[in-house]
Design a protein around this motif. Structure first.
Motif, PDB file in Angstrom:
ATOM      1  N   ALA A   7      45.818  44.764  50.206  1.00  0.00           N
ATOM      2  CA  ALA A   7      44.682  44.622  49.287  1.00  0.00           C
ATOM      3  C   ALA A   7      43.538  43.889  49.976  1.00  0.00           C
ATOM      4  O   ALA A   7      43.762  43.009  50.808  1.00  0.00           O
ATOM      5  N   ARG A   8      42.328  44.266  49.621  1.00  0.00           N
ATOM      6  CA  ARG A   8      41.151  43.642  50.215  1.00  0.00           C
ATOM      7  C   ARG A   8      40.968  42.243  49.631  1.00  0.00           C
ATOM      8  O   ARG A   8      40.903  42.079  48.414  1.00  0.00           O
ATOM      9  N   PRO A   9      40.864  41.208  50.474  1.00  0.00           N
ATOM     10  CA  PRO A   9      40.687  39.846  49.946  1.00  0.00           C
ATOM     11  C   PRO A   9      39.413  39.738  49.113  1.00  0.00           C
ATOM     12  O   PRO A   9      38.431  40.446  49.344  1.00  0.00           O
ATOM     13  N   ASP A  10      39.462  38.858  48.119  1.00  0.00           N
ATOM     14  CA  ASP A  10      38.314  38.708  47.235  1.00  0.00           C
ATOM     15  C   ASP A  10      37.348  37.628  47.688  1.00  0.00           C
ATOM     16  O   ASP A  10      36.409  37.273  46.973  1.00  0.00           O
ATOM     17  N   GLY A  11      37.579  37.068  48.887  1.00  0.00           N
ATOM     18  CA  GLY A  11      36.679  36.040  49.407  1.00  0.00           C
ATOM     19  C   GLY A  11      37.091  34.632  49.053  1.00  0.00           C
ATOM     20  O   GLY A  11      36.522  33.668  49.574  1.00  0.00           O
ATOM     21  N   LEU A  12      38.081  34.488  48.176  1.00  0.00           N
ATOM     22  CA  LEU A  12      38.563  33.164  47.813  1.00  0.00           C
ATOM     23  C   LEU A  12      39.623  32.702  48.812  1.00  0.00           C
ATOM     24  O   LEU A  12      40.277  33.525  49.455  1.00  0.00           O
ATOM     25  N   PRO A  13      39.810  31.411  48.951  1.00  0.00           N
ATOM     26  CA  PRO A  13      40.855  30.931  49.869  1.00  0.00           C
ATOM     27  C   PRO A  13      42.228  31.310  49.351  1.00  0.00           C
ATOM     28  O   PRO A  13      42.411  31.515  48.143  1.00  0.00           O
ATOM     29  N   PRO A  14      43.213  31.435  50.240  1.00  0.00           N
ATOM     30  CA  PRO A  14      44.567  31.784  49.790  1.00  0.00           C
ATOM     31  C   PRO A  14      45.084  30.765  48.773  1.00  0.00           C
ATOM     32  O   PRO A  14      44.804  29.575  48.869  1.00  0.00           O
ATOM     33  N   ALA A  15      45.814  31.270  47.796  1.00  0.00           N
ATOM     34  CA  ALA A  15      46.391  30.373  46.794  1.00  0.00           C
ATOM     35  C   ALA A  15      47.507  29.549  47.426  1.00  0.00           C
ATOM     36  O   ALA A  15      48.248  30.047  48.279  1.00  0.00           O
ATOM     37  N   PRO A  16      47.633  28.281  47.054  1.00  0.00           N
ATOM     38  CA  PRO A  16      48.722  27.460  47.607  1.00  0.00           C
ATOM     39  C   PRO A  16      50.058  27.911  47.052  1.00  0.00           C
ATOM     40  O   PRO A  16      50.134  28.535  45.997  1.00  0.00           O
ATOM     41  N   THR A  50      47.409  35.040  44.042  1.00  0.00           N
ATOM     42  CA  THR A  50      46.935  34.919  45.415  1.00  0.00           C
ATOM     43  C   THR A  50      45.486  35.393  45.460  1.00  0.00           C
ATOM     44  O   THR A  50      44.930  35.831  44.452  1.00  0.00           O
ATOM     45  N   SER A  51      44.898  35.371  46.642  1.00  0.00           N
ATOM     46  CA  SER A  51      43.507  35.825  46.766  1.00  0.00           C
ATOM     47  C   SER A  51      43.390  37.334  46.667  1.00  0.00           C
ATOM     48  O   SER A  51      42.297  37.874  46.615  1.00  0.00           O
ATOM     49  N   THR A  52      44.516  38.049  46.621  1.00  0.00           N
ATOM     50  CA  THR A  52      44.476  39.514  46.497  1.00  0.00           C
ATOM     51  C   THR A  52      45.165  40.011  45.230  1.00  0.00           C
ATOM     52  O   THR A  52      45.418  41.196  45.097  1.00  0.00           O
ATOM     53  N   GLY A  53      45.486  39.105  44.312  1.00  0.00           N
ATOM     54  CA  GLY A  53      46.115  39.528  43.073  1.00  0.00           C
ATOM     55  C   GLY A  53      47.339  38.695  42.764  1.00  0.00           C
ATOM     56  O   GLY A  53      47.610  37.691  43.426  1.00  0.00           O
ATOM     57  N   PRO A  54      48.111  39.093  41.756  1.00  0.00           N
ATOM     58  CA  PRO A  54      49.298  38.312  41.375  1.00  0.00           C
ATOM     59  C   PRO A  54      50.329  38.307  42.491  1.00  0.00           C
ATOM     60  O   PRO A  54      50.496  39.285  43.213  1.00  0.00           O
ATOM     61  N   ARG A  55      50.996  37.183  42.628  1.00  0.00           N
ATOM     62  CA  ARG A  55      52.072  37.078  43.612  1.00  0.00           C
ATOM     63  C   ARG A  55      53.252  37.905  43.118  1.00  0.00           C
ATOM     64  O   ARG A  55      53.646  37.826  41.959  1.00  0.00           O
ATOM     65  N   ARG A  56      53.805  38.724  44.005  1.00  0.00           N
ATOM     66  CA  ARG A  56      54.904  39.622  43.632  1.00  0.00           C
ATOM     67  C   ARG A  56      56.147  39.285  44.454  1.00  0.00           C
ATOM     68  O   ARG A  56      56.052  38.827  45.573  1.00  0.00           O
ATOM     69  N   TYR A  57      57.301  39.573  43.854  1.00  0.00           N
ATOM     70  CA  TYR A  57      58.577  39.321  44.495  1.00  0.00           C
ATOM     71  C   TYR A  57      59.320  40.650  44.510  1.00  0.00           C
ATOM     72  O   TYR A  57      59.725  41.153  43.458  1.00  0.00           O
TER      73      TYR A  57
END
Length: 308
Positions: free
Chosen positions: A235-244, A214-221
């Motif tokens: 987490a602070r967004p890194d400026g990238l669009p959200p991952a699909p 995701t835009s804030t790191g690995p997707r977690r479950y």
């Protein structure tokens, strides 16, 4: 004579033709798994010892196994025993060590005034499908990338057992279990515990499955969802669009589907994680494990990768 030879020649040609089409290709593990193991070793993140012993490569059946397995009987320099030997990979050892240091021990000291000296585990490496269900994808246990923790033992000998203590919601044991479960969600990509589903009423399933980014790191479950007071700030967004939203990578054989091989009968990553929750960690007590060699066969009594 010619009549007896010709059918054999035709059969051989047919087999070679099928092999060329991929019908007889050997199954291969996804490349990211070897890459994660190799990167962990290249960074010297795991030091072999009397408690963490390198073992020969596990190759199969099918795509089960791992390139650089370790037999683990203790963590934290031997100060935390594992009640049975488990076979896991380098990345999972690193995640367990950081979870113990950053989460488990600080909460044990705060709640009980003493450290954890033993992890109780159902098992780790086991070549099988998720939840041992026919036709399900392979579990992360099949790659030494998961462990099932059923409880903890403190320095005084006191036991905290998930199947018994999680449901005692007003007890310090239950509070501790919820704290370490929530903290695990910052160190592993899959964390399942009581309430996640019918299979996890008596243990925590911890793994490093690749669920995407995701835009804030690995997707977690993480299930059940930790209470808000035990979750870190977003987490602070890194400026990238959200991952699909993407389907998770499937660990399947690279064999032509026309082979009608059917599912394997299994009865029987390299992205940086967001920084873990910060805790003050007290100096570790002296080792409590003897350097013995008891090579228990690794098994896993209960389930999963989403374990699910």
């Amino acid at each position: 004579m010619a009549r007896s030879v010709l059918p054999k020649v035709a059969l051989g040609a047919a087999i070679l033709s099928l092999a060329g089409c991929g019908w007889l290709e050997r199954a291969e593990r996804p490349a990211w798994r070897d890459q994660a193991e190799n990167a962990c070793l290249a960074r010297d993140l795991v030091k072999p010892s009397a408690y963490i012993e390198p073992k020969p490569e596990i190759d199969g059946p099918g795509i089960c196994g791992l390139t650089h397995p370790f037999k683990v009987s203790g963590l934290a320099g031997g100060t935390v025993a594992v009640d049975k030997n488990v076979t896991i990979g380098c990345p999972l050892i690193v995640a367990l060590e950081s979870w113990l240091a950053d989460v488990v021990q600080p909460y044990a000291q705060a709640d009980f005034g003493e450290p954890v000296t033993e992890l109780e585990a159902f098992g780790a490496y086991s070549c099988r499908s998720v939840d041992n269900q026919w036709g399900a994808p392979l579990s992360e246990h099949s790659f030494g990338n998961a462990i099932d923790v059923s409880g903890f033992r403190l320095a005084s000998g006191r036991e905290i057992v998930i199947v018994r203590d999680w449901k005692k919601t007003d007890s310090e044991e239950a509070r501790f279990l919820r704290e370490v479960h929530a903290g695990a969600c910052q160190h592993f990509t899959t964390v399942l515990g009581p309430g996640a589903d019918v299979f996890h009423y008596n243990h925590f399933h911890l793994d490093l499955a690749m669920h995407g980014a995701t835009s804030t790191g690995p997707r977690r479950y993480c299930k059940p969802n930790p209470p808000p007071d035990l979750q870190p700030p977003p987490a602070r967004p890194d400026g990238l669009p959200p991952a699909p939203d993407l389907d998770e990578p499937m660990d399947v054989s690279r064999v032509n589907l026309r082979s009608n091989a059917g599912p394997l009968d299994l009865r029987g990553p390299s992205v940086a994680a967001p920084p873990p929750i910060a805790f003050a960690v007290k100096p570790a007590p002296p080792p409590v494990l003897p350097p013995v060699d008891i090579d228990d066969a690794p098994t896993s009594a209960i389930p999963l990768s989403k374990d699910d």
